[in-house]
Design a protein around this motif. Structure first.
Motif, PDB file in Angstrom:
ATOM      1  N   ARG A   8     -11.743  60.632  74.285  1.00  0.00           N
ATOM      2  CA  ARG A   8     -13.008  60.261  73.642  1.00  0.00           C
ATOM      3  C   ARG A   8     -13.486  58.911  74.155  1.00  0.00           C
ATOM      4  O   ARG A   8     -14.651  58.694  74.412  1.00  0.00           O
ATOM      5  CB  ARG A   8     -12.808  60.224  72.115  1.00  0.00           C
ATOM      6  CG  ARG A   8     -13.970  59.700  71.303  1.00  0.00           C
ATOM      7  CD  ARG A   8     -15.313  60.396  71.458  1.00  0.00           C
ATOM      8  NE  ARG A   8     -15.314  61.783  71.741  1.00  0.00           N
ATOM      9  CZ  ARG A   8     -16.263  62.403  72.463  1.00  0.00           C
ATOM     10  NH1 ARG A   8     -17.288  61.744  72.948  1.00  0.00           N
ATOM     11  NH2 ARG A   8     -16.203  63.683  72.694  1.00  0.00           N
ATOM     12  N   LYS A   9     -12.552  57.988  74.316  1.00  0.00           N
ATOM     13  CA  LYS A   9     -12.872  56.655  74.817  1.00  0.00           C
ATOM     14  C   LYS A   9     -13.475  56.742  76.224  1.00  0.00           C
ATOM     15  O   LYS A   9     -14.481  56.090  76.517  1.00  0.00           O
ATOM     16  CB  LYS A   9     -11.595  55.809  74.826  1.00  0.00           C
ATOM     17  CG  LYS A   9     -11.790  54.360  75.103  1.00  0.00           C
ATOM     18  CD  LYS A   9     -10.460  53.637  74.925  1.00  0.00           C
ATOM     19  CE  LYS A   9     -10.499  52.257  75.470  1.00  0.00           C
ATOM     20  NZ  LYS A   9      -9.221  51.565  75.371  1.00  0.00           N
ATOM     21  N   GLU A  10     -12.894  57.569  77.082  1.00  0.00           N
ATOM     22  CA  GLU A  10     -13.413  57.745  78.442  1.00  0.00           C
ATOM     23  C   GLU A  10     -14.771  58.441  78.426  1.00  0.00           C
ATOM     24  O   GLU A  10     -15.663  58.086  79.187  1.00  0.00           O
ATOM     25  CB  GLU A  10     -12.417  58.535  79.302  1.00  0.00           C
ATOM     26  CG  GLU A  10     -11.220  57.727  79.722  1.00  0.00           C
ATOM     27  CD  GLU A  10     -11.593  56.488  80.524  1.00  0.00           C
ATOM     28  OE1 GLU A  10     -12.425  56.581  81.455  1.00  0.00           O
ATOM     29  OE2 GLU A  10     -11.067  55.409  80.211  1.00  0.00           O
ATOM     30  N   ALA A  11     -14.926  59.434  77.566  1.00  0.00           N
ATOM     31  CA  ALA A  11     -16.220  60.121  77.452  1.00  0.00           C
ATOM     32  C   ALA A  11     -17.296  59.150  76.993  1.00  0.00           C
ATOM     33  O   ALA A  11     -18.425  59.168  77.503  1.00  0.00           O
ATOM     34  CB  ALA A  11     -16.106  61.299  76.486  1.00  0.00           C
ATOM     35  N   ASN A  12     -16.982  58.291  76.032  1.00  0.00           N
ATOM     36  CA  ASN A  12     -17.945  57.283  75.565  1.00  0.00           C
ATOM     37  C   ASN A  12     -18.319  56.332  76.689  1.00  0.00           C
ATOM     38  O   ASN A  12     -19.480  55.957  76.842  1.00  0.00           O
ATOM     39  CB  ASN A  12     -17.368  56.502  74.390  1.00  0.00           C
ATOM     40  CG  ASN A  12     -17.360  57.302  73.113  1.00  0.00           C
ATOM     41  OD1 ASN A  12     -17.989  58.343  73.016  1.00  0.00           O
ATOM     42  ND2 ASN A  12     -16.620  56.817  72.138  1.00  0.00           N
ATOM     43  N   LYS A  13     -17.329  55.931  77.485  1.00  0.00           N
ATOM     44  CA  LYS A  13     -17.579  55.016  78.591  1.00  0.00           C
ATOM     45  C   LYS A  13     -18.535  55.651  79.614  1.00  0.00           C
ATOM     46  O   LYS A  13     -19.460  55.010  80.089  1.00  0.00           O
ATOM     47  CB  LYS A  13     -16.264  54.639  79.269  1.00  0.00           C
ATOM     48  CG  LYS A  13     -16.398  53.524  80.283  1.00  0.00           C
ATOM     49  CD  LYS A  13     -15.112  53.250  81.040  1.00  0.00           C
ATOM     50  CE  LYS A  13     -14.039  52.705  80.142  1.00  0.00           C
ATOM     51  NZ  LYS A  13     -12.824  52.311  80.885  1.00  0.00           N
ATOM     52  N   ARG A  14     -18.317  56.933  79.937  1.00  0.00           N
ATOM     53  CA  ARG A  14     -19.194  57.633  80.883  1.00  0.00           C
ATOM     54  C   ARG A  14     -20.607  57.750  80.323  1.00  0.00           C
ATOM     55  O   ARG A  14     -21.590  57.563  81.033  1.00  0.00           O
ATOM     56  CB  ARG A  14     -18.642  59.019  81.209  1.00  0.00           C
ATOM     57  CG  ARG A  14     -17.431  58.998  82.119  1.00  0.00           C
ATOM     58  CD  ARG A  14     -17.080  60.384  82.626  1.00  0.00           C
ATOM     59  NE  ARG A  14     -16.906  61.372  81.569  1.00  0.00           N
ATOM     60  CZ  ARG A  14     -15.772  61.608  80.915  1.00  0.00           C
ATOM     61  NH1 ARG A  14     -14.685  60.911  81.213  1.00  0.00           N
ATOM     62  NH2 ARG A  14     -15.706  62.542  79.982  1.00  0.00           N
ATOM     63  N   TYR A  15     -20.730  58.065  79.034  1.00  0.00           N
ATOM     64  CA  TYR A  15     -22.032  58.191  78.383  1.00  0.00           C
ATOM     65  C   TYR A  15     -22.774  56.855  78.398  1.00  0.00           C
ATOM     66  O   TYR A  15     -23.939  56.780  78.786  1.00  0.00           O
ATOM     67  CB  TYR A  15     -21.852  58.681  76.947  1.00  0.00           C
ATOM     68  CG  TYR A  15     -23.117  58.640  76.134  1.00  0.00           C
ATOM     69  CD1 TYR A  15     -24.132  59.559  76.338  1.00  0.00           C
ATOM     70  CD2 TYR A  15     -23.312  57.660  75.157  1.00  0.00           C
ATOM     71  CE1 TYR A  15     -25.299  59.516  75.600  1.00  0.00           C
ATOM     72  CE2 TYR A  15     -24.470  57.607  74.414  1.00  0.00           C
ATOM     73  CZ  TYR A  15     -25.462  58.543  74.643  1.00  0.00           C
ATOM     74  OH  TYR A  15     -26.626  58.487  73.913  1.00  0.00           O
ATOM     75  N   LEU A  16     -22.113  55.797  78.010  1.00  0.00           N
ATOM     76  CA  LEU A  16     -22.755  54.481  77.943  1.00  0.00           C
ATOM     77  C   LEU A  16     -23.131  53.952  79.320  1.00  0.00           C
ATOM     78  O   LEU A  16     -24.094  53.194  79.454  1.00  0.00           O
ATOM     79  CB  LEU A  16     -21.845  53.487  77.211  1.00  0.00           C
ATOM     80  CG  LEU A  16     -21.668  53.766  75.713  1.00  0.00           C
ATOM     81  CD1 LEU A  16     -20.620  52.837  75.124  1.00  0.00           C
ATOM     82  CD2 LEU A  16     -22.987  53.656  74.978  1.00  0.00           C
ATOM     83  N   LYS A  18     -24.588  55.512  81.537  1.00  0.00           N
ATOM     84  CA  LYS A  18     -25.872  56.109  81.906  1.00  0.00           C
ATOM     85  C   LYS A  18     -27.052  55.439  81.211  1.00  0.00           C
ATOM     86  O   LYS A  18     -28.202  55.764  81.489  1.00  0.00           O
ATOM     87  CB  LYS A  18     -25.884  57.591  81.548  1.00  0.00           C
ATOM     88  CG  LYS A  18     -24.843  58.403  82.287  1.00  0.00           C
ATOM     89  CD  LYS A  18     -24.841  59.830  81.801  1.00  0.00           C
ATOM     90  CE  LYS A  18     -23.710  60.622  82.413  1.00  0.00           C
ATOM     91  NZ  LYS A  18     -23.641  61.994  81.892  1.00  0.00           N
ATOM     92  N   LEU A  19     -26.781  54.531  80.294  1.00  0.00           N
ATOM     93  CA  LEU A  19     -27.828  53.934  79.472  1.00  0.00           C
ATOM     94  C   LEU A  19     -28.051  52.469  79.837  1.00  0.00           C
ATOM     95  O   LEU A  19     -27.119  51.771  80.217  1.00  0.00           O
ATOM     96  CB  LEU A  19     -27.455  54.020  77.989  1.00  0.00           C
ATOM     97  CG  LEU A  19     -27.218  55.414  77.433  1.00  0.00           C
ATOM     98  CD1 LEU A  19     -26.742  55.322  75.992  1.00  0.00           C
ATOM     99  CD2 LEU A  19     -28.468  56.254  77.523  1.00  0.00           C
ATOM    100  N   GLU A  21     -29.323  48.718  78.355  1.00  0.00           N
ATOM    101  CA  GLU A  21     -29.241  48.055  77.057  1.00  0.00           C
ATOM    102  C   GLU A  21     -30.118  46.807  77.066  1.00  0.00           C
ATOM    103  O   GLU A  21     -30.105  46.040  78.017  1.00  0.00           O
ATOM    104  CB  GLU A  21     -27.790  47.663  76.772  1.00  0.00           C
ATOM    105  CG  GLU A  21     -27.594  47.071  75.408  1.00  0.00           C
ATOM    106  CD  GLU A  21     -26.124  46.828  75.093  1.00  0.00           C
ATOM    107  OE1 GLU A  21     -25.850  45.807  74.443  1.00  0.00           O
ATOM    108  OE2 GLU A  21     -25.278  47.640  75.507  1.00  0.00           O
TER     109      GLU A  21
END
Length: 65
Positions: A8-16, A18-19, A21
């Motif tokens: 989950r931590k890695e998935a969050n890192k990949r998602y963030l 792309k954004l 801030e």
């Protein structure tokens, strides 16, 4: 740590990654609560509410050129 947590931590890192801030700072004079209340009344998150307000301002400014 559990395997699921790390995934989950890695998935969050990949998602963030792309954004973009932008931080907004404001005086602690109640404006934050006013914005939150307005966003709640509109049925939006604060982020969505602010993004919509910015987009509307950009469109209005471009129309007035």
């Amino acid at each position: 740590m559990t395997k699921g947590y790390e995934q989950r931590k890695e998935a969050n890192k990949r998602y963030l990654a792309k954004l973009a801030e932008i931080r907004i700072r404001m005086a602690d004079d109640g404006r934050k609560e006013t914005i939150k209340a307005a966003a709640d009344a509109a049925g939006q998150s604060v982020n969505a509410y602010i993004l919509q307000a910015i987009e509307e301002r950009i469109q209005r400014d471009q129309a007035n050129k």
